[in-house]
Each structure stands twice: as structure tokens, then as C-alpha cells.
Design a protein around this motif. Structure first.
Motif, PDB file in Angstrom:
ATOM      1  N   SER A 159       0.760  -1.463  -0.081  1.00  0.00           N
ATOM      2  CA  SER A 159      -0.119   0.088   0.159  1.00  0.00           C
ATOM      3  C   SER A 159       0.874   1.150   0.122  1.00  0.00           C
ATOM      4  O   SER A 159       0.424   2.573   0.026  1.00  0.00           O
ATOM      5  CB  SER A 159      -0.982  -0.034   1.207  1.00  0.00           C
ATOM      6  OG  SER A 159      -0.383   0.036   2.424  1.00  0.00           O
TER       7      SER A 159
ATOM      8  N   LYS B 215      -8.893  10.701  -8.072  1.00  0.00           N
ATOM      9  CA  LYS B 215      -8.800  10.260  -6.638  1.00  0.00           C
ATOM     10  C   LYS B 215      -9.125  11.696  -6.103  1.00  0.00           C
ATOM     11  O   LYS B 215      -8.464  12.460  -6.314  1.00  0.00           O
ATOM     12  CB  LYS B 215      -7.458   9.518  -6.543  1.00  0.00           C
ATOM     13  CG  LYS B 215      -7.081   8.456  -7.393  1.00  0.00           C
ATOM     14  CD  LYS B 215      -5.619   8.056  -7.084  1.00  0.00           C
ATOM     15  CE  LYS B 215      -5.447   6.548  -7.607  1.00  0.00           C
ATOM     16  NZ  LYS B 215      -5.562   6.554  -9.197  1.00  0.00           N
ATOM     17  N   LYS B 216      -9.568  11.367  -4.843  1.00  0.00           N
ATOM     18  CA  LYS B 216      -9.621  12.433  -3.759  1.00  0.00           C
ATOM     19  C   LYS B 216      -8.311  12.574  -2.904  1.00  0.00           C
ATOM     20  O   LYS B 216      -8.000  11.281  -2.562  1.00  0.00           O
ATOM     21  CB  LYS B 216     -10.667  12.398  -2.828  1.00  0.00           C
ATOM     22  CG  LYS B 216     -12.017  12.808  -3.465  1.00  0.00           C
ATOM     23  CD  LYS B 216     -13.194  12.870  -2.617  1.00  0.00           C
ATOM     24  CE  LYS B 216     -13.542  11.550  -1.923  1.00  0.00           C
ATOM     25  NZ  LYS B 216     -14.797  11.753  -1.125  1.00  0.00           N
TER      26      LYS B 216
ATOM     27  N   GLU C 210      -5.587   7.790   8.843  1.00  0.00           N
ATOM     28  CA  GLU C 210      -5.952   6.901   7.674  1.00  0.00           C
ATOM     29  C   GLU C 210      -7.379   6.331   7.868  1.00  0.00           C
ATOM     30  O   GLU C 210      -7.802   6.255   6.935  1.00  0.00           O
ATOM     31  CB  GLU C 210      -4.980   5.735   7.853  1.00  0.00           C
ATOM     32  CG  GLU C 210      -3.542   5.952   7.288  1.00  0.00           C
ATOM     33  CD  GLU C 210      -2.663   4.802   7.346  1.00  0.00           C
ATOM     34  OE1 GLU C 210      -2.888   3.965   7.959  1.00  0.00           O
ATOM     35  OE2 GLU C 210      -1.503   4.969   6.713  1.00  0.00           O
TER      36      GLU C 210
ATOM     37  N   GLU D 270     -10.239   7.195   5.153  1.00  0.00           N
ATOM     38  CA  GLU D 270     -10.715   6.007   4.274  1.00  0.00           C
ATOM     39  C   GLU D 270     -12.184   6.359   4.536  1.00  0.00           C
ATOM     40  O   GLU D 270     -12.899   5.762   3.479  1.00  0.00           O
ATOM     41  CB  GLU D 270     -10.442   4.801   5.041  1.00  0.00           C
ATOM     42  CG  GLU D 270      -8.862   4.315   4.608  1.00  0.00           C
ATOM     43  CD  GLU D 270      -8.651   2.931   5.332  1.00  0.00           C
ATOM     44  OE1 GLU D 270      -9.429   2.316   6.049  1.00  0.00           O
ATOM     45  OE2 GLU D 270      -7.424   2.428   5.308  1.00  0.00           O
ATOM     46  N   GLN D 271     -12.709   6.881   5.381  1.00  0.00           N
ATOM     47  CA  GLN D 271     -14.165   7.150   5.515  1.00  0.00           C
ATOM     48  C   GLN D 271     -14.778   7.997   4.389  1.00  0.00           C
ATOM     49  O   GLN D 271     -15.821   7.984   4.200  1.00  0.00           O
ATOM     50  CB  GLN D 271     -14.418   7.608   7.057  1.00  0.00           C
ATOM     51  CG  GLN D 271     -14.448   6.706   8.079  1.00  0.00           C
ATOM     52  CD  GLN D 271     -14.442   7.211   9.456  1.00  0.00           C
ATOM     53  OE1 GLN D 271     -14.417   8.342   9.590  1.00  0.00           O
ATOM     54  NE2 GLN D 271     -14.441   6.474  10.597  1.00  0.00           N
ATOM     55  N   HIS D 272     -13.813   9.046   4.207  1.00  0.00           N
ATOM     56  CA  HIS D 272     -13.987   9.815   3.098  1.00  0.00           C
ATOM     57  C   HIS D 272     -13.422   9.625   1.800  1.00  0.00           C
ATOM     58  O   HIS D 272     -13.581  10.421   0.852  1.00  0.00           O
ATOM     59  CB  HIS D 272     -13.375  11.298   3.506  1.00  0.00           C
ATOM     60  CG  HIS D 272     -14.202  11.893   4.727  1.00  0.00           C
ATOM     61  ND1 HIS D 272     -13.939  11.508   5.863  1.00  0.00           N
ATOM     62  CD2 HIS D 272     -15.275  12.677   4.896  1.00  0.00           C
ATOM     63  CE1 HIS D 272     -14.613  12.169   6.680  1.00  0.00           C
ATOM     64  NE2 HIS D 272     -15.627  12.981   6.162  1.00  0.00           N
ATOM     65  N   ASP D 273     -13.053   8.378   1.621  1.00  0.00           N
ATOM     66  CA  ASP D 273     -12.491   7.810   0.250  1.00  0.00           C
ATOM     67  C   ASP D 273     -11.517   8.795  -0.069  1.00  0.00           C
ATOM     68  O   ASP D 273     -11.296   9.038  -1.502  1.00  0.00           O
ATOM     69  CB  ASP D 273     -13.596   7.730  -0.707  1.00  0.00           C
ATOM     70  CG  ASP D 273     -13.218   6.951  -1.983  1.00  0.00           C
ATOM     71  OD1 ASP D 273     -12.294   6.102  -1.894  1.00  0.00           O
ATOM     72  OD2 ASP D 273     -13.667   7.298  -3.155  1.00  0.00           O
ATOM     73  N   ILE D 274     -10.396   9.078   0.637  1.00  0.00           N
ATOM     74  CA  ILE D 274      -9.465  10.078   0.055  1.00  0.00           C
ATOM     75  C   ILE D 274      -8.002   9.144   0.430  1.00  0.00           C
ATOM     76  O   ILE D 274      -7.776   8.352   1.587  1.00  0.00           O
ATOM     77  CB  ILE D 274      -9.449  11.290   1.322  1.00  0.00           C
ATOM     78  CG1 ILE D 274     -10.751  12.029   1.027  1.00  0.00           C
ATOM     79  CG2 ILE D 274      -8.217  12.015   0.997  1.00  0.00           C
ATOM     80  CD1 ILE D 274     -10.777  13.152   2.056  1.00  0.00           C
ATOM     81  N   ILE D 275      -7.152   9.527  -0.576  1.00  0.00           N
ATOM     82  CA  ILE D 275      -5.695   8.561  -0.355  1.00  0.00           C
ATOM     83  C   ILE D 275      -4.642   9.874   0.030  1.00  0.00           C
ATOM     84  O   ILE D 275      -4.817  11.054  -0.374  1.00  0.00           O
ATOM     85  CB  ILE D 275      -5.563   8.314  -1.887  1.00  0.00           C
ATOM     86  CG1 ILE D 275      -6.811   7.235  -2.270  1.00  0.00           C
ATOM     87  CG2 ILE D 275      -4.200   7.563  -1.769  1.00  0.00           C
ATOM     88  CD1 ILE D 275      -6.565   6.832  -3.643  1.00  0.00           C
TER      89      ILE D 275
ATOM     90  N   ASP E 247      -9.993  17.372  -4.820  1.00  0.00           N
ATOM     91  CA  ASP E 247     -11.074  16.622  -5.332  1.00  0.00           C
ATOM     92  C   ASP E 247     -10.821  15.839  -6.306  1.00  0.00           C
ATOM     93  O   ASP E 247      -9.811  15.881  -6.899  1.00  0.00           O
ATOM     94  CB  ASP E 247     -12.459  17.469  -5.519  1.00  0.00           C
ATOM     95  CG  ASP E 247     -12.284  18.671  -6.804  1.00  0.00           C
ATOM     96  OD1 ASP E 247     -11.371  18.234  -7.531  1.00  0.00           O
ATOM     97  OD2 ASP E 247     -13.074  19.230  -6.652  1.00  0.00           O
ATOM     98  N   LYS E 248     -11.821  15.069  -6.859  1.00  0.00           N
ATOM     99  CA  LYS E 248     -11.551  14.018  -7.840  1.00  0.00           C
ATOM    100  C   LYS E 248     -11.313  14.723  -9.124  1.00  0.00           C
ATOM    101  O   LYS E 248     -10.651  14.024  -9.959  1.00  0.00           O
ATOM    102  CB  LYS E 248     -12.944  13.052  -8.027  1.00  0.00           C
ATOM    103  CG  LYS E 248     -13.194  12.113  -7.041  1.00  0.00           C
ATOM    104  CD  LYS E 248     -14.127  11.132  -7.176  1.00  0.00           C
ATOM    105  CE  LYS E 248     -14.201   9.885  -6.147  1.00  0.00           C
ATOM    106  NZ  LYS E 248     -15.591   9.229  -6.407  1.00  0.00           N
TER     107      LYS E 248
END
Length: 431
Positions: free
Chosen positions: A284, A307-308, A332, A336-341, A407-408
């Protein structure tokens, strides 16, 4: 604690740091007043209060202008240093006589003051030695060198660097590892001369050399402490993970398998060993290859469109940057809860590539990693200044750590996003 020790306390977000001499098995109430003064209530509280004033005055340790004390030749330099130390100890002796502090507390303070002033005295003589070595060699300079060496030997004979009472002092690291091991032992062993004196002074990066010097200089408990400090400072808590520290770490584990010091660096060193041995680590953790061809922030974000991103701009020599890594596990979960990397952008030079990656693995920074070239750094500066008036009072360049939210679609949602510590405190990503 098993014995009396000194404990540093630093309040979050403050430049103030406090040093407390505390005894084992005791309870204390600590508070900080509106003037950032520390108040301690409990056993030996009068001694703790007195030590705060002594230590705050001693924040001038080696930067102090001792020359002002020597303008009056009534006392020699050594006599004056001893006089200052005894004046400090007099206050603690009065507290001891009045039963305001315990004898064990006084012994802790006395050992600390011995180490502190022995370190000052040793440094002053070592400064004398440097002046001698940087000057032409003459009969007078040879005599001066011999006399200075005798004075140094007297200091280290009187205040032995492996004395357990001295080892408890916060000054011991400088006294034992710098004054004694780095300088005195080198002069004494004749490892230096006028041609290589400067290279010795700047030999901090020669880890293997200093590892051997410590092994030759100490034994038993002093060796364990000195080696632990050397490894700790060469690891993630300093500037990078030094590859040469790996064999030292292996030696330390074999010699002191039950050492309580291991808890401070074993995790980081084990991951560094995996990296330097070429073993596959956490999948990862992803490094963007050929990153030197990406010259702007927009180019990088375009490659990661869809990707956010939570952007963390840092450098391996940035203490505050590394300080925020302690919150990464909790961060982290929120990301992850907000789909952010996480996207980590390093500002390190290309010759630090291996150290940079080793540190990433040591901290287990899961996410995307990119090392910026100079063009990219210049572009970041333009991004920072965008919309600002460079002629005003605002800074003309960015500082790190610097965080952003993307943002994406690759748009900057937050140009100055919250730090991980702030996000954890508020559980919110946006300002």
C-alpha cells in the motif's frame, strides 16, 4: 521509574520546555501559569521550584559568555566555574538541611550540576585546543597543548563519563558522547592533526567510525546508554535512517536483548532492515517512478485524477513534518471514511532518494509518494503565492509541513488544510 530522573515536558504547540527532577514512586501535580511558568506540587516541590530557576538560568549552557566571568583575575577559570556551581548547590543544601528535600533528591541535583559544569569546563578547554591546532606549530603551542591535555584529563578523571550519577543528567549526552568520545578521545589517541582537524569536527555522518569509538570508550550500562543514543539519533527521530546503523542495531540487540531502550527505535530499525535488505514491504506504499519528469503540481494531480487526495508536503530533515506522522494511523481511518488517499510530496534532493524511501517505510506511510525536483518546488511556490501580494507583509515562499485537499477533478478544495493532529482533534477534514 526505578530511580530519580529528569523528565522533559513540552506543551503542545508551545516553544516552552520544562525540566523536572522527579523521584520514583511519587505523585505530583503539575500546572503552567499564565506567564508560562511551571508549578509543581508534591514531594520535594521546593527543590523542583528552585531547579526551575537554576535550569532556566542554565539555558545559556554553552552559549553563555563565560569570558565576562574571567575579566577579574582573582579566580582562575576553573575556580570560577566551581564557585558558580557551589553557589547553586548552596540553595539545595539549605533545603536539605531544612528537610524540604530528601537526600536522594539532593544527590540527583548534585550529579546533574557536576555533569553540567564539567561539560562546560571541558568544552572551554577543547575550544582552547582547537585554537592551538588551528595555529602554526611552535614550541609554545606544543607546551600549551600538553597543558590543555592535562586539564582535560583531570576533568574526565574527576568526573568520569561512566559515573551513574552523571549519567542521569540531561547534560550527559553532550559530556560523554561529544566532549569525551568525539573530541577528547581523538586528541588523546592522536587520531587528528592540524591537517584533518576540520574533517574530524564535521564527521557526524561517519556513523561506523563513531560506533567503534563508543564501543572502545565505554562498557556495561554506560555502553548500553551511549549506543542506544547513537542508534536513536541516527534513526527516524533524527533526519533519516542511516544504513550504517543497521549493523549497530543488530549488535545492540544481541548484546542487550532485554534493554528497555529498544522500545524507542526497534520498530523503525526493523523496517529499515527490510528496506535495505531489498525485501518487499507494504504494497500500500506506492512510489511514483520517473517523478523527476513531472515539473508542476498540476501535472502530478492530472496523473492522479479521479482520486480524492490529502496532500502532505514534507522533507526528511523537517522535525514538525515527522512529528505529525505520529497521527497517521488515526488519520488513515478518517481518510478512508471519506475515500481520500494520502499523497506525500517530498522536497528532498535526489541524492537522498534511498534515505527518503527508507524513512517512508520506517514510518509505514501508506499512500502515494512523490519526490519533487527543483522545477516542481518552484511551481509549488507560485501556487502558494497565487492571489497573494508578494510586496506585502506575507511570506514570499511556503513553509512545511504544508497540507492540501484535492477533489476527484483535480481541484484544490483546501489550499491550507488542517494538519493531521488538528484533524484528529476535531475529527473534521475541512476548515
Amino acid at each position: 521509574m526505578k530511580e530519580g530522573r529528569f523528565i522533559f515536558i513540552r506543551t503542545s504547540g508551545s516553544r516552552y520546555k520544562y525540566l523536572l527532577p522527579l523521584q520514583p514512586g511519587e505523585k505530583y501535580k503539575i500546572s503552567i501559569d499564565e506567564n508560562n511558568g511551571l508549578l509543581a506540587y508534591g514531594p520535594n516541590e521546593a527543590g523542583i521550584e528552585l531547579y526551575q530557576s537554576v535550569w532556566n538560568e542554565g539555558l545559556r549552557p554553552m552559549a553563555m559568555d563565560w569570558g565576562a566571568f574571567f575579566e577579574n583575575d582573582t579566580f582562575s577559570r576553573d575556580e570560577m566555574i566551581e564557585k558558580v556551581k557551589q553557589e547553586e548547590l548552596t540553595g539545595f543544601k539549605k533545603l536539605l538541611d531544612n528537610k524540604k528535600i530528601t537526600r536522594s533528591f539532593y544527590k540527583l541535583i548534585a550529579g546533574d550540576r557536576d555533569c553540567f559544569y564539567a561539560s562546560i569546563s571541558a568544552e572551554l578547554y577543547l575550544q582552547d585546543m582547537l585554537k592551538i591546532y588551528r595555529s602554526p606549530k611552535t614550541d609554545n603551542s606544543i607546551l600549551a597543548e600538553e597543558n590543555t591535555m592535562k586539564q582535560l584529563q583531570n576533568i574526565f578523571d574527576r568526573y568520569k563519563p561512566d559515573d551513574k550519577n552523571l549519567m542521569k543528567s540531561p547534560s550527559w549526552t553532550k559530556y560523554a558522547l561529544s566532549m569525551y568520545t568525539k573530541f577528547y578521545k581523538q586528541y588523546f589517541a592522536k587520531h587528528i592533526n592540524r591537517d584533518n582537524i576540520e574533517s574530524l569536527i564535521n564527521a557526524d555522518s561517519h556513523f561506523s567510525f563513531w560506533f567503534e569509538q563508543i564501543r572502545q570508550s565505554f562498557s556495561d550500562e554506560a555502553l548500553e546508554s551511549a549506543l542506544a543514543l547513537l542508534i536513536y539519533r541516527a534513526g527516524p527521530e533524527n533526519n533519516d535512517v542511516v544504513e550504517a546503523s543497521v549493523p549497530a542495531f543488530e549488535y545492540f540487540k544481541e548484546k542487550y536483548p532485554a534493554s528497555h531502550y529498544l522500545q524507542y527505535f526497534q520498530y523503525y530499525m526493523n523496517r529499515a532492515i527490510l528496506f535495505y535488505s531489498g525485501n518487499k514491504l507494504d504494497s500500500s506504499i506506492y512510489f511514483i517512478e520517473a517523478g523527476d519528469r513531472i515539473n508542476s503540481f498540476s501535472e502530478l494531480i492530472f496523473q492522479l485524477r479521479g482520486k480524492k487526495l490529502y496532500v502532505d508536503i514534507w522533507r526528511i530533515t523537517c522535525g514538525p513534518c515527522r512529528g505529525e506522522f505520529q497521527y497517521k494511523d488515526s488519520l488513515e481511518i478518517i481518510l478512508e471514511q471519506h475515500d481520500i488517499i494520502p499523497l506525500y510530496i517530498s522536497l528532498d534532493n535526489n541524492n537522498q532518494d534511498k534515505k527518503w524511501k527508507a524513512l517512508v517505510y520506517a514510518y509505514n506511510l501508506r499512500g502515494i509518494h512523490f519526490r519533487a525536483n527543483q522545477a516542481f518546488i518552484d511551481d509549488l511556490n507560485k501556487l502558494y503565492l497565487d492571489g497573494k501580494n508578494p510586496g506585502g507583509n506575507e511570506k514570499k515562499s511556503f513553509s512545511i509541513p504544508w497540507y492540501m485537499l484535492i477533489d476527484k477533478n483535480g481541484h484544490i478544495v483546501e489550499k491550507q488544510a488542517k494538519r493531521p493532529s488538528e484533524i484528529i482533534a476535531t475529527k473534521r477534514l475541512l476548515n
